[in-house]
Write a protein that holds these residues in place. Structure first.
Motif, PDB file in Angstrom:
ATOM      1  N   THR A 116       0.848  -1.184   0.000  1.00 43.62           N
ATOM      2  CA  THR A 116       0.000   0.000   0.000  1.00 43.62           C
ATOM      3  C   THR A 116       0.889   1.241   0.000  1.00 43.62           C
ATOM      4  OG1 THR A 116      -0.200  -0.025   2.415  1.00 43.62           O
ATOM      5  CG2 THR A 116      -1.893  -1.210   1.157  1.00 43.62           C
ATOM      6  N   PRO A 149      -6.193   2.052   5.248  1.00 41.10           N
ATOM      7  CA  PRO A 149      -6.390   0.601   5.319  1.00 41.10           C
ATOM      8  C   PRO A 149      -7.059   0.159   6.616  1.00 41.10           C
ATOM      9  CG  PRO A 149      -4.251   1.055   4.377  1.00 41.10           C
ATOM     10  CD  PRO A 149      -4.810   2.392   4.831  1.00 41.10           C
ATOM     11  N   LEU A 156      -6.932  -2.173  -1.607  1.00 44.15           N
ATOM     12  CA  LEU A 156      -6.043  -1.619  -0.587  1.00 44.15           C
ATOM     13  C   LEU A 156      -4.878  -0.856  -1.209  1.00 44.15           C
ATOM     14  CD1 LEU A 156      -6.115  -4.607   1.909  1.00 44.15           C
ATOM     15  CD2 LEU A 156      -6.727  -2.250   2.484  1.00 44.15           C
ATOM     16  N   VAL A 157      -4.293  -1.398  -2.259  1.00 45.92           N
ATOM     17  CA  VAL A 157      -3.160  -0.735  -2.908  1.00 45.92           C
ATOM     18  C   VAL A 157      -3.595   0.563  -3.587  1.00 45.92           C
ATOM     19  CG1 VAL A 157      -1.453  -0.976  -4.762  1.00 45.92           C
ATOM     20  CG2 VAL A 157      -1.830  -2.858  -3.172  1.00 45.92           C
ATOM     21  N   SER A 175       2.463   1.376   5.873  1.00 51.64           N
ATOM     22  CA  SER A 175       2.126   0.609   4.673  1.00 51.64           C
ATOM     23  C   SER A 175       1.920  -0.859   5.039  1.00 51.64           C
ATOM     24  CB  SER A 175       3.211   0.738   3.606  1.00 51.64           C
ATOM     25  OG  SER A 175       4.407   0.100   4.013  1.00 51.64           O
TER      26      SER A 175
END
Length: 259
Positions: A101, A132, A118-119, A107
């Motif tokens: 992410t 997230p 999510l990314v 991350s």
């Protein structure tokens, strides 16, 4: 004596099922020591493969890959900046089936069903309602915590503090540094984190919340070899954290002057 369970079979002994969404927080030292003691593989890819096999193609496996150097003004490179949350998380980052992410401080390495969603997130704040952590809550993720106290692993509580707007002991702080994206393009970017008010001498507690999680039925436990694993439903535990913040001055969450 119970037979030793190798890393590749941990997933089979966690009570997972196809389609599960899991966030995995680990202190791998005990796992590795037991593997060495039993002349078994210490390859973390075996552990990760076992988790992926259990949740299947409809499941999602996530590892926290936090790195706080951006807060010191140091550059972040999406492709190469290492995780500072353990060897297993760094192994996940190195795999082609995991993607990272975007946030330079908090991350995650993600594989499975929710990888793209999510990314694709572009949250500026570490713990905000577009982060997230919010996605975990609203998609019923379970946090598996291996051999770590909540105080040192359960970052989710800061998400709850931020979305509630609890500024009694934390505030939004902004950090600016060079950011190199997945295409190798570098730009100057600013991100934020809901940080402790140092003048209040804030100390994280978090562990006392565990008794509330037990009462609410949002935590369960299992043992594998000598490792102790907590399993916390991140949607179901939300209300317990809210109650401590709203009605108990966050006394189970942290301590600070004037509380």
């Amino acid at each position: 004596m119970t037979a030793y369970i190798p890393l590749k079979d941990y997933g089979k002994n966690l009570g997972l099922k196809k389609g599960d969404f899991i966030l995995v927080s680990t202190d791998s030292r005990r796992m590795i020591m037991n593997a060495i003691k039993n002349n078994s593989s210490t390859n973390f890819n075996d552990f990760i493969d076992g988790l992926l096999e259990e949740v299947g193609s409809e499941g999602t496996v996530v590892f926290p890959c936090y790195n706080w150097d951006f807060c010191k003004g140091e550059p972040f490179d999406y492709r190469t900046t290492p995780s500072k949350t353990g060897s297993i998380t760094q192994t996940a980052l190195s795999r082609s089936d995991f993607k990272r992410t975007k946030h330079p401080i908090y991350s995650f390495a993600v594989s499975g069903r929710y990888q793209k969603e999510l990314v694709d997130l572009n949250n500026q704040s570490s713990f905000g309602s577009d982060s997230p952590f919010d996605f975990f809550r609203h998609h019923n993720a379970v946090n598996l915590i291996f051999d770590v106290k909540l105080e040192r692993s359960f970052t989710y509580v800061h998400y709850v503090q931020e979305v509630l707007g609890d500024t009694s002991n934390r505030y939004q702080k902004y950090f600016t540094a060079d950011y190199t994206d997945e295409n190798g393009i570098t730009s100057r970017r600013t991100y934020s984190m809901f940080v402790r008010k140092l003048e209040l001498d804030v100390k994280n507690l978090v562990d006392p919340l565990e008794e509330d999680f037990i009462k609410a039925g949002c935590i369960s436990y299992c043992d594998i070899n000598a490792s102790k694993i907590k399993k916390i439903d991140l949607n179901k535990c939300y209300d317990s954290i809210v109650c401590d913040i709203k009605y108990n001055k966050s006394r189970k969450l942290c301590s600070y002057k004037g509380q």
